[in-house]
Write an enzyme that holds these catalytic residues in place. Structure first.
Site, PDB file in Angstrom:
ATOM      1  NE  ARG A 280     -11.088  -1.195   0.067  1.00 58.33           N
ATOM      2  CZ  ARG A 280      -9.846  -1.515  -0.297  1.00 58.33           C
ATOM      3  NH1 ARG A 280      -9.649  -2.466  -1.193  1.00 58.33           N
ATOM      4  NH2 ARG A 280      -8.808  -0.880   0.195  1.00 58.33           N
TER       5      ARG A 280
ATOM      6  CB  CYS B 242     -10.721  -1.545  -8.347  1.00 60.45           C
ATOM      7  SG  CYS B 242     -10.940  -2.707  -7.011  1.00 60.45           S
TER       8      CYS B 242
ATOM      9  CG  ASN C 194      -3.538  -4.302  -5.978  1.00 63.46           C
ATOM     10  OD1 ASN C 194      -3.185  -4.421  -7.136  1.00 63.46           O
ATOM     11  ND2 ASN C 194      -4.028  -3.191  -5.487  1.00 63.46           N
ATOM     12  CG  ASP C 195      -5.400  -8.173  -1.138  1.00 66.55           C
ATOM     13  OD1 ASP C 195      -4.295  -8.416  -0.603  1.00 66.55           O
ATOM     14  OD2 ASP C 195      -6.116  -7.219  -0.808  1.00 66.55           O
TER      15      ASP C 195
ATOM     16  NE  ARG D 241      -1.145  -5.718  -1.551  1.00 65.85           N
ATOM     17  CZ  ARG D 241      -2.358  -5.168  -1.635  1.00 65.85           C
ATOM     18  NH1 ARG D 241      -3.432  -5.891  -1.332  1.00 65.85           N
ATOM     19  NH2 ARG D 241      -2.527  -3.941  -2.030  1.00 65.85           N
TER      20      ARG D 241
ATOM     21  NE  ARG E 232      -6.367   0.637  -2.224  1.00 57.82           N
ATOM     22  CZ  ARG E 232      -5.996   0.717  -3.511  1.00 57.82           C
ATOM     23  NH1 ARG E 232      -5.952   1.865  -4.127  1.00 57.82           N
ATOM     24  NH2 ARG E 232      -5.660  -0.381  -4.176  1.00 57.82           N
TER      25      ARG E 232
ATOM     26  CG  HIS F 179      -2.103  -1.007   0.898  1.00 55.77           C
ATOM     27  ND1 HIS F 179      -2.049  -2.306   1.341  1.00 55.77           N
ATOM     28  CD2 HIS F 179      -3.233  -0.898   0.163  1.00 55.77           C
ATOM     29  CE1 HIS F 179      -3.137  -2.943   0.921  1.00 55.77           C
ATOM     30  NE2 HIS F 179      -3.867  -2.115   0.202  1.00 55.77           N
TER      31      HIS F 179
HETATM   32  C1  PEP Z   1      -6.716  -5.107  -4.385  1.00 55.03           C
HETATM   33  O1  PEP Z   1      -6.402  -5.924  -3.523  1.00 55.03           O
HETATM   34  O2  PEP Z   1      -6.531  -5.270  -5.616  1.00 55.03           O
HETATM   35  C2  PEP Z   1      -7.341  -3.838  -3.988  1.00 55.03           C
HETATM   36  C3  PEP Z   1      -7.775  -2.979  -4.880  1.00 55.03           C
HETATM   37  O3  PEP Z   1      -7.370  -3.566  -2.646  1.00 55.03           O
HETATM   38  P1  PEP Z   1      -6.091  -3.070  -1.822  1.00 55.03           P
HETATM   39  O4  PEP Z   1      -4.978  -2.805  -2.792  1.00 55.03           O
HETATM   40  O5  PEP Z   1      -6.473  -1.847  -1.062  1.00 55.03           O
HETATM   41  O6  PEP Z   1      -5.821  -4.250  -0.939  1.00 55.03           O
HETATM   42 MG    MG Z   2      -7.207  -5.701  -1.525  1.00 57.19          MG
END
Ligand code: PEP
Ligand code: MG
Length: 583
Positions: free
Chosen positions: A337, A507, A459-460, A470, A301, A194
């Site tokens: 979210r 996203c 991302n997750d 990550r 976020r 992040h």
């Molecule tokens: C993701 O995980 O792709 C996402 C958009 O949420 P974050 O990056 O805030 O975990």
């Molecule tokens: Mg995420």
């Protein structure tokens, strides 16, 4: 004159920044580079002597107490520190730097000790290499005693700098002073952290996961951060500087050219409309979305409300933030979210018990469901803001049906409560979920029956599918959006959403990269939510392609077996349609 040094890390936020390095110590304080007036030299040497004595007596106290509690063999560790600290050669080197180069005592300490650490680090013997930590401890102790209450925090910047730090947490990054911090580099950190995402929000170049390199810098020197290639150049020569200045200029002129797209729709060459929305972390980023002509907010976020402040946000604080965003875009969808706290997003001042695997632990919707008063406060604020525009709810990291149902039950309960109190809200507010775990994709046919939209959080999804943290530079090479396993899950989610007739969005950061735009459109996606700064480029790609062309790219990509082949195929295809974006 120092020789140029080119170092490599992980590119996480594009652009080029050139400027003066500001080194942040491990405790988040800056090391000032100050030159002294001639007549201040003697005073500075006295200050140094005092700091050495104070540090020595602290170490002696520690040694005595460890001697008493654990025995003298453990106390001997401190004896070694004492010897280093009192080494006459170190003392005379420091005095020399102060007297002849007129460095401040802090700057002399950090410069000399970082040089020592570097020598130790380069030695073959792992025992000696481990002594680097001892030197770092001594440096920290001396700096603490020198700086005392005069320690300058990052918040007190007065001129432009490039921040070089061992690590920056997402909340530290969120609190960087945007007026002065022009880029940052960290020794730790992974591609999906992040911290990386906040760099995108700040729209400054950033490179993470450099490995240890701060022993080579002490602050004040000229540095280039190349956020496009993930490189950092220390002490650049004139030729390198000229090349990067030109590159920065080219980026600026491309951005100006792309500004002409602002009021044009993200529509493919064969007339298919794509909804191109922005991801935001802070309310002020809504201006970044408006500047680029976003079709809405695909991901807000909201946990950054917690990360930017020491105090827990009240319902009013939540409401103010949401209403600012919704009022700025009253007719466009704003997807709020619910809190995604935990793992690397820990609020300032909150000391949660340390978890062994925080990304597999108490994070996201799990935190909200265990802290119902906090969750309900947020839900109330979102519902109140719903009357101001086109608000949508989104739950993060849903991994079981039960979790989704629990979250929806809390929401229904909060709605009832508001109704009882005669507080207005939109009862038909759409409720969606993020698809971020393999379990959510495996069960996707059941999930789509219970929600109004899906948003794929790649991302997750990447980290949980490939079992790659990550946030960890050591396995960054394995963290790959173009892995066929990840693509198959994305395809499954898109298909399930389309069959059910509900919107599907991506996203995660993947959607902000032009490399993947054709693939995602070809897989059937008609909504993308991206870092606001990426909107113009993604829009340009959408406007340069046809859907059959994208479908052909997707079909071919899905037959390839590994991430590297898929990525290079996608880059080649991009090059054919928009050559200037294919780096
Ligand atoms: C993701 O995980 O792709 C996402 C958009 O949420 P974050 O990056 O805030 O975990
Ligand atoms: Mg995420």
């Amino acid at each position: 004159m120092q020789r140029p040094q080119r170092l490599h890390g992980i590119a996480v936020s594009p652009g080029v920044a050139i400027g003066e390095a500001l080194v942040i110590d491990n405790e988040g304080f800056r090391i000032p580079r100050r030159f002294l007036a001639r007549d201040a030299v003697d005073g500075e040497i006295e200050r140094l002597a005092l700091a050495i004595e104070t540090s020595a007596s602290e170490i002696t106290n520690n040694r005595d107490s460890v001697d008493r509690q654990l025995g003298s063999q453990y106390g001997a560790i401190f004896e070694a520190h004492l010897q280093m600290l009192r080494d006459p050669r170190l003392r005379s080197e420091l005095e020399e730097l102060i007297r002849h180069r007129q460095y401040s005592a802090e700057y002399a300490v950090s410069r000399a000790l970082r040089r020592y650490a570097k020598v130790f680090e380069s030695l073959e013997s792992s025992y000696l290499a481990d002594r680097t930590n001892d030197i770092a401890d001594i440096e920290k102790l001396l700096l603490r005693n020198l700086l005392g209450v005069r320690r300058e925090v990052l918040a007190q910047l007065t001129s432009p700098v490039l921040v070089l730090a061992h690590n920056l947490t997402p909340s530290e990054t969120a609190n960087l002073d945007r007026r002065f911090v022009r880029g940052f580099v960290t020794e730790l950190g992974g591609p999906g952290s992040h911290t990386a995402i906040v760099a995108g929000a700040l729209e400054i170049p950033a490179v993470v996961g450099m490995g240890l390199f701060l022993t080579d810098v002490s602050g004040g020197e000229l540095v280039i951060i190349d956020g496009n290639r993930g490189e950092v150049i220390l002490h650049p020569d004139e030729e390198t500087l000229a090349r990067y200045r030109q590159e920065a200029e080219d980026t600026r002129s491309l951005a100006v050219r792309l500004q002409s797209l602002r009021n044009l729709p993200a529509e493919t060459a064969d007339g298919v409309r794509v909804e191109l929305m922005g991801n935001i972390e802070f309310p002020h980023e809504i201006e970044h979305c408006l500047e680029r002509g976003a079709d809405g907010v695909g991901l807000y976020r909201t946990e950054f409300l917690y990360l930017g402040s020491d105090v827990e946000p009240t319902e009013e604080t939540h409401f103010e933030a949401y209403s600012h965003v919704v009022r700025a875009m009253p007719r466009c969808p704003v997807t709020i979210r619910t809190l995604d706290l935990g793992a690397d997003k820990v609020p300032c001042g909150l000391t949660e018990p340390i978890e062994r695997n925080p990304f597999l632990g108490l994070r996201s919707i799990r935190v909200s469901l265990r802290n119902l008063p906090v969750f309900r406060t947020q839900l109330r604020a979102i519902l109140k803001a719903s009357v101001l525009g086109n608000v949508r709810f989104m739950f993060p990291l849903v991994s079981t049906l039960l979790e989704l149902r629990q979250a929806k039950m809390v929401l229904a309960d909060v709605m009832e409560d508001l109704e009882e109190h005669g507080i207005e809200f939109r009862r038909d507010i759409p409720v969606g979920m993020m698809v971020e775990t393999p379990s959510a994709v495996i069960m996707i046919e059941r999930f789509v029956e219970e929600i109004d939209f899906l948003s794929i959080g790649t991302n997750d999804l990447i980290q949980y599918t490939l079992a790659v943290d990550r946030d960890n530079a050591a396995v960054a090479g394995l963290y790959n959006a173009s892995d066929p396993a990840v693509l198959k899950l994305i395809e499954m989610a898109i298909r399930a959403g389309r069959r059910r007739g509900i919107p599907v969005n991506v996203c995660g950061q993947m959607s902000s990269s032009t490399t993947y735009t054709m693939l995602l459109l070809g897989l059937g996606l008609r909504q993308l939510s991206v870092t606001p700064a990426a909107i113009p480029e993604i829009k340009q790609v959408c406007r340069s392609v046809t859907i059959p062309q994208c479908e052909a790219v997707a079909v071919r990509a899905m037959t390839l077996e590994n991430a590297r082949d898929i990525k290079s195929f996608l880059k080649e295809e991009l090059k054919k349609v928009v050559p200037e974006f294919a780096a």
